[in-house]
Design a protein around this motif. Sequence first.
Motif, short mmCIF file in Angstrom:
data_model
loop_
_atom_site.label_atom_id
_atom_site.label_comp_id
_atom_site.label_asym_id
_atom_site.label_seq_id
_atom_site.Cartn_x
_atom_site.Cartn_y
_atom_site.Cartn_z
N THR A 150 67.73 11.41 -36.68
CA THR A 150 66.50 11.04 -35.96
C THR A 150 66.69 11.32 -34.48
O THR A 150 67.67 10.88 -33.88
N ARG A 180 55.73 9.03 -34.96
CA ARG A 180 56.81 9.57 -35.81
C ARG A 180 56.36 10.85 -36.48
O ARG A 180 55.21 10.97 -36.92
N THR A 210 58.18 14.36 -38.85
CA THR A 210 59.39 14.92 -39.46
C THR A 210 59.34 16.43 -39.46
O THR A 210 58.36 17.02 -39.93
N HIS A 235 64.09 13.98 -38.07
CA HIS A 235 62.94 13.10 -37.83
C HIS A 235 62.80 12.95 -36.31
O HIS A 235 63.80 12.99 -35.59
#
Length: 348
Positions: A229, A294, A296, A301
């Motif tokens: 992430t 958020r 991806t 991510h």
Amino acid sequence: MLSKSDKILAWYDQNRRHLPWRSPPGVRANPYHVWLSEIMLQQTTVVTVKPYFEYFLSIWPNIKVLAIAPLDDVLHAWQGLGYYARARNLHKCANFIASEYNGLFPEDEKNLLELPGIGPYTAAAITAIAFGKKATPVDGNIERVVARLFAVTEPIPKSKIKLHELACAMTPDERAGDYAQALMDIGATICMPKKPVCSLCPLSGECKAEVKGNAGNLPNRVPKKKKPTRVGTIFWLSNDKGEILLRRRPEKGLLGGMVELPSSDWQENSLTQKKTFFDAPEKIIWKILPGRVRHTFTHFHLELEIATGQCIKPELIKGIWSNASDFGNYALPTVMKKVVAHALKYKD
Ligand code: SF4
């Protein structure tokens, strides 16, 4: 006795899917249509691609017209298909074919492989489908069919070369394009990832995985690594007319050439304000909005916080000033659309 490819072709003659980029039976497909559809279909489903393909053809009916289109228009039309490097390469490839080949696709697989954005799968697909030459495109769907047909238990990606060889060995000298499209159709409609419908398959009876009863478990795959992430800060900078600062990303790299809101680097470590605001377009007091956006990507991510601020010296700022209501005029990637929606919801 019929060979496997005979059975596959006989099935195809009765059951082929009707897709907008396919030519009628017995007619050679237009290489521009094959190329455009194959590039769009990478990482995307047929259902999603159909309207994009038809829209592209309505605006750019051939490769010469696509070559002279502004890149921004192509990126804009590509919005929603994702993986924008494909759109940039599409445009680059169109330019190359227009200038170096007078708008005609080279017919040789080797020459096709040298073109921007064309890898082994696409080169083989164009060679076989558009030019009727012997070539074998092998993508994930076809790997699955072949792995089951020969009960290959070695996991992908180790078994990729073997699966490719097995698919090539079955390719007939004639009708290689129909054979390739037949395998694509079998993979998409019968030999599906979780529940293959062997009773409808032309290879039923000689498929080793079907006999062993383990078709649904093949192909084996090496487990994917967990995606890291990354985090970053987006800068929502307004001028005294209420316009927001946009900028264009560098041509190379992730989302290359697309328009975005200015951002800090996207790092795997947690955000530190000192580092983050070093990347800000202006040294002012920034206010962090609640929540994070958020998204991806293929390899990671992303979590973004949004900082808002009022510009003090717009004349010193490089970029594009635009009203948020006009953002639709720019090729904003999906992640930036999420940022805009979040900012409009939470600011003020
Ligand atoms: S028989 Fe079943 S497992 Fe084998 S290729 Fe056909 S659908 Fe796939």
